[in-house]
Design an enzyme around this catalytic site. Structure first.
Site, mmCIF file in Angstrom:
data_model
loop_
_atom_site.group_PDB
_atom_site.id
_atom_site.type_symbol
_atom_site.label_atom_id
_atom_site.label_comp_id
_atom_site.label_asym_id
_atom_site.label_seq_id
_atom_site.Cartn_x
_atom_site.Cartn_y
_atom_site.Cartn_z
ATOM 1 N N THR A 72 -6.461 -3.105 4.381
ATOM 2 C CA THR A 72 -6.195 -4.289 3.574
ATOM 3 C C THR A 72 -6.759 -5.518 4.285
ATOM 4 O OG1 THR A 72 -4.472 -5.420 2.285
ATOM 5 C CG2 THR A 72 -3.838 -4.645 4.496
ATOM 6 N N LYS B 275 -11.641 -5.148 4.960
ATOM 7 C CA LYS B 275 -12.336 -4.219 4.064
ATOM 8 C C LYS B 275 -13.860 -4.227 4.245
ATOM 9 C CE LYS B 275 -8.637 -4.097 0.714
ATOM 10 N NZ LYS B 275 -8.250 -4.159 -0.690
ATOM 11 N N ASP C 184 -9.962 0.235 -5.091
ATOM 12 C CA ASP C 184 -9.413 -1.026 -5.615
ATOM 13 C C ASP C 184 -9.756 -1.256 -7.085
ATOM 14 O OD1 ASP C 184 -7.970 -2.042 -3.416
ATOM 15 O OD2 ASP C 184 -9.802 -2.848 -2.516
ATOM 16 N N GLY D 286 -11.079 -14.323 -6.708
ATOM 17 C CA GLY D 286 -11.036 -13.678 -5.402
ATOM 18 C C GLY D 286 -12.432 -13.465 -4.879
ATOM 19 N N SER E 65 0.810 -1.209 0.000
ATOM 20 C CA SER E 65 0.000 0.000 0.000
ATOM 21 C C SER E 65 0.842 1.257 0.000
ATOM 22 C CB SER E 65 -0.926 0.006 1.219
ATOM 23 O OG SER E 65 -1.755 1.131 1.193
ATOM 24 N N GLY F 123 -12.654 -7.931 -0.448
ATOM 25 C CA GLY F 123 -13.069 -6.554 -0.722
ATOM 26 C C GLY F 123 -12.543 -6.017 -2.020
#
Length: 134
Positions: free
Chosen positions: A62, A66, A102, A127, A17, A130
């Site tokens: 992260t 989220k 994102d 996935g 990040s 979030g």
């Protein structure tokens, strides 16, 4: 005075990040710090409240927090509402504002760094967190 920001996760060691959000690059004249904080799995809300009480300006969020971050917000941006997940918290006037960068960040990365235009493409996204929701 130093503007303080953080990224919160568990584990936090995987997070990129700081290097990917631009938070490591202060605006001209801005004195800021950005740190990685590993919140206990059952202590995300308390960690966010502590940071806000200590005068942090905001934080990135992260895994695995989220969806929990979404629940904490007093106000949500449209992308956060759509994803029902938040990866950026802003502390302002005693309130917690949430957004999600994102999805746009992924598309921008693919288009700019890989040179692949995303419009009208079929995509398989693996996935369920979030970031995938965004």
């Amino acid at each position: 005075m130093t503007d303080r920001y953080a990224v919160i996760g568990n584990p936090i060691s995987h997070s990129k990040s700081r290097s990917s959000t631009g938070c490591s690059l202060p605006r001209p004249g801005q004195n800021m710090s950005y740190e990685a904080i590993e919140a206990p799995l059952d202590g995300f809300t308390a960690t966010v409240q502590r940071l806000r009480d200590e005068g942090y300006k905001g934080c990135n969020v992260t895994v695995p927090f989220k969806f929990e971050a979404y629940q904490l917000c007093d106000e949500l941006g449209q992308r956060a509402q759509d994803a029902k997940a938040v990866n950026t918290l802003i502390f302002r006037d005693g309130r917690i504002l949430g957004t999600n960068t994102d999805g746009p960040g992924l598309v921008l990365d693919i288009q700019q760094n890989l040179g692949i235009e995303m419009m009208w493409k079929d995509v398989l996204l693996l996935g369920a967190g979030g970031a995938a929701a965004a």
